[in-house]
Motif scaffolding. Structure first.
Motif, PDB file in Angstrom:
ATOM      1  N   GLN A  15      39.742  54.699  -8.767  1.00 30.65           N
ATOM      2  CA  GLN A  15      39.497  54.994 -10.182  1.00 30.65           C
ATOM      3  C   GLN A  15      39.680  53.751 -11.051  1.00 30.65           C
ATOM      4  OE1 GLN A  15      42.161  58.246 -10.980  1.00 30.65           O
ATOM      5  NE2 GLN A  15      40.973  59.679  -9.763  1.00 30.65           N
ATOM      6  N   THR A  16      40.715  52.989 -10.792  1.00 27.87           N
ATOM      7  CA  THR A  16      40.953  51.781 -11.581  1.00 27.87           C
ATOM      8  C   THR A  16      39.868  50.743 -11.308  1.00 27.87           C
ATOM      9  OG1 THR A  16      43.326  52.223 -11.537  1.00 27.87           O
ATOM     10  CG2 THR A  16      42.648  49.995 -12.152  1.00 27.87           C
ATOM     11  N   ALA A  17      39.472  50.600 -10.061  1.00 29.28           N
ATOM     12  CA  ALA A  17      38.390  49.667  -9.719  1.00 29.28           C
ATOM     13  C   ALA A  17      37.093  50.080 -10.417  1.00 29.28           C
ATOM     14  CB  ALA A  17      38.199  49.610  -8.211  1.00 29.28           C
ATOM     15  N   HIS A  18      36.843  51.373 -10.491  1.00 28.63           N
ATOM     16  CA  HIS A  18      35.649  51.871 -11.179  1.00 28.63           C
ATOM     17  C   HIS A  18      35.709  51.522 -12.676  1.00 28.63           C
ATOM     18  CE1 HIS A  18      32.181  54.377 -12.018  1.00 28.63           C
ATOM     19  NE2 HIS A  18      32.879  54.990 -12.957  1.00 28.63           N
ATOM     20  N   ARG A  19      36.868  51.695 -13.290  1.00 28.77           N
ATOM     21  CA  ARG A  19      37.019  51.332 -14.704  1.00 28.77           C
ATOM     22  C   ARG A  19      36.760  49.838 -14.910  1.00 28.77           C
ATOM     23  NH1 ARG A  19      42.570  52.510 -15.586  1.00 28.77           N
ATOM     24  NH2 ARG A  19      42.374  51.361 -17.524  1.00 28.77           N
ATOM     25  N   LEU A  20      37.239  49.008 -13.986  1.00 28.89           N
ATOM     26  CA  LEU A  20      36.997  47.571 -14.087  1.00 28.89           C
ATOM     27  C   LEU A  20      35.517  47.261 -13.891  1.00 28.89           C
ATOM     28  CD1 LEU A  20      38.206  44.763 -14.499  1.00 28.89           C
ATOM     29  CD2 LEU A  20      38.749  44.720 -12.042  1.00 28.89           C
ATOM     30  N   GLY A  79      45.249  41.680   5.361  1.00 31.63           N
ATOM     31  CA  GLY A  79      45.883  40.439   4.937  1.00 31.63           C
ATOM     32  C   GLY A  79      44.890  39.496   4.290  1.00 31.63           C
ATOM     33  N   ALA A  80      43.706  39.387   4.876  1.00 23.77           N
ATOM     34  CA  ALA A  80      42.675  38.509   4.315  1.00 23.77           C
ATOM     35  C   ALA A  80      42.202  39.008   2.958  1.00 23.77           C
ATOM     36  CB  ALA A  80      41.507  38.401   5.289  1.00 23.77           C
ATOM     37  N   LEU A  81      42.030  40.315   2.826  1.00 25.28           N
ATOM     38  CA  LEU A  81      41.592  40.878   1.548  1.00 25.28           C
ATOM     39  C   LEU A  81      42.673  40.705   0.481  1.00 25.28           C
ATOM     40  CD1 LEU A  81      39.493  42.365  -0.148  1.00 25.28           C
ATOM     41  CD2 LEU A  81      40.381  44.519   0.780  1.00 25.28           C
ATOM     42  N   GLU A 107      32.231  37.669  -9.808  1.00 25.33           N
ATOM     43  CA  GLU A 107      33.343  37.629  -8.858  1.00 25.33           C
ATOM     44  C   GLU A 107      34.110  38.952  -8.838  1.00 25.33           C
ATOM     45  OE1 GLU A 107      37.091  34.851  -7.556  1.00 25.33           O
ATOM     46  OE2 GLU A 107      35.509  33.980  -8.797  1.00 25.33           O
ATOM     47  N   THR A 108      34.280  39.558 -10.002  1.00 27.39           N
ATOM     48  CA  THR A 108      34.968  40.839 -10.075  1.00 27.39           C
ATOM     49  C   THR A 108      34.212  41.900  -9.293  1.00 27.39           C
ATOM     50  OG1 THR A 108      35.964  40.313 -12.199  1.00 27.39           O
ATOM     51  CG2 THR A 108      35.751  42.657 -11.656  1.00 27.39           C
ATOM     52  N   ILE A 112      35.613  44.079  -6.203  1.00 26.24           N
ATOM     53  CA  ILE A 112      35.583  45.542  -6.258  1.00 26.24           C
ATOM     54  C   ILE A 112      34.814  46.106  -5.064  1.00 26.24           C
ATOM     55  CG2 ILE A 112      34.658  47.521  -7.538  1.00 26.24           C
ATOM     56  CD1 ILE A 112      35.378  45.950 -10.117  1.00 26.24           C
ATOM     57  N   ARG A 113      33.711  45.479  -4.734  1.00 31.08           N
ATOM     58  CA  ARG A 113      32.917  45.927  -3.585  1.00 31.08           C
ATOM     59  C   ARG A 113      33.751  45.832  -2.296  1.00 31.08           C
ATOM     60  NH1 ARG A 113      28.783  43.804  -5.230  1.00 31.08           N
ATOM     61  NH2 ARG A 113      29.052  41.719  -4.379  1.00 31.08           N
ATOM     62  N   ALA A 114      34.466  44.719  -2.113  1.00 26.95           N
ATOM     63  CA  ALA A 114      35.294  44.548  -0.919  1.00 26.95           C
ATOM     64  C   ALA A 114      36.419  45.593  -0.874  1.00 26.95           C
ATOM     65  CB  ALA A 114      35.877  43.137  -0.881  1.00 26.95           C
ATOM     66  N   LEU A 115      37.048  45.836  -2.017  1.00 25.56           N
ATOM     67  CA  LEU A 115      38.106  46.858  -2.076  1.00 25.56           C
ATOM     68  C   LEU A 115      37.553  48.245  -1.780  1.00 25.56           C
ATOM     69  CD1 LEU A 115      40.174  45.807  -5.229  1.00 25.56           C
ATOM     70  CD2 LEU A 115      40.944  45.773  -2.842  1.00 25.56           C
ATOM     71  N   SER A 116      36.419  48.551  -2.367  1.00 24.69           N
ATOM     72  CA  SER A 116      35.808  49.871  -2.158  1.00 24.69           C
ATOM     73  C   SER A 116      35.433  50.081  -0.696  1.00 24.69           C
ATOM     74  CB  SER A 116      34.576  50.037  -3.037  1.00 24.69           C
ATOM     75  OG  SER A 116      34.947  50.009  -4.390  1.00 24.69           O
ATOM     76  N   GLU A 117      34.868  49.046  -0.078  1.00 27.49           N
ATOM     77  CA  GLU A 117      34.508  49.146   1.334  1.00 27.49           C
ATOM     78  C   GLU A 117      35.749  49.341   2.193  1.00 27.49           C
ATOM     79  OE1 GLU A 117      32.228  45.599   2.086  1.00 27.49           O
ATOM     80  OE2 GLU A 117      30.518  46.339   0.921  1.00 27.49           O
ATOM     81  N   ARG A 118      36.816  48.648   1.825  1.00 28.08           N
ATOM     82  CA  ARG A 118      38.056  48.766   2.585  1.00 28.08           C
ATOM     83  C   ARG A 118      38.659  50.168   2.456  1.00 28.08           C
ATOM     84  NH1 ARG A 118      41.138  46.289   6.411  1.00 28.08           N
ATOM     85  NH2 ARG A 118      42.984  47.581   6.536  1.00 28.08           N
ATOM     86  N   VAL A 119      38.729  50.679   1.248  1.00 32.22           N
ATOM     87  CA  VAL A 119      39.265  52.023   1.029  1.00 32.22           C
ATOM     88  C   VAL A 119      38.438  53.030   1.817  1.00 32.22           C
ATOM     89  CG1 VAL A 119      39.493  53.857  -0.709  1.00 32.22           C
ATOM     90  CG2 VAL A 119      40.388  51.566  -1.191  1.00 32.22           C
ATOM     91  N   ASP A 120      37.123  52.901   1.757  1.00 32.08           N
ATOM     92  CA  ASP A 120      36.240  53.820   2.473  1.00 32.08           C
ATOM     93  C   ASP A 120      36.470  53.721   3.984  1.00 32.08           C
ATOM     94  OD1 ASP A 120      34.012  55.717   2.563  1.00 32.08           O
ATOM     95  OD2 ASP A 120      32.918  54.047   3.493  1.00 32.08           O
TER      96      ASP A 120
END
Length: 144
Positions: A15-20, A79-81, A107-108, A112-120
């Protein structure tokens, strides 16, 4: 293993990533995003700490070698992320964000894309493995 809190944190991070993402959708008109970025950082720090303290040790004790291997690979990737996110937070001061808004947005969105892929990926492949782990007192006594 009760995964309720980790899943709740995933929802909160998403949700926070989506707001960003919404705040950086307009690459022409800069917006104040410092509060959202730091909220996301705090959420990630808390989440990663919980995974490191509870999830990964439990997965490393799993009877199933596939679970242990998957967990080890994903922990390395995490760790890399985390390092990439830390560099992103450090590199983009509020002043630089205002000066280089369009670049910041690019860059943001990549972060966000990397975080979203990781969460998924964790939701689809790691957390179901954790759901299968038996953390009963009898099992913990056998392995502890």
């Amino acid at each position: 293993m009760d995964m309720t809190e980790l899943r709740r944190q995933h929802d909160e991070i998403s949700q926070t990533a989506h707001r960003l993402a919404l705040a950086t959708a307009d690459r022409v008109n800069p917006r104040s995003v410092g509060t959202i970025r730091w909220q996301l950082a705090r959420q990630l720090i808390a989440h990663l700490a919980l995974e490191d303290r509870i999830l990964y040790p439990a997965l490393q004790r799993a009877d199933d070698s596939r679970t242990r291997t998957t967990a080890a690979a994903l922990q390395t990737e995490t760790g890399a992320l985390a390092e990439s996110f830390s560099r992103y937070m450090t590199a983009w001061s509020d002043d630089r964000v205002a000066r280089e808004w369009a670049d910041f947005c690019v860059e943001t969105n990549a972060i966000i894309r990397a975080l979203s892929e990781r969460v998924d990926r964790e939701n689809r492949s790691l957390y179901p493995l954790a759901d299968k782990i038996d953390n009963s007192p009898a099992r913990m006594a056998r392995t502890g």
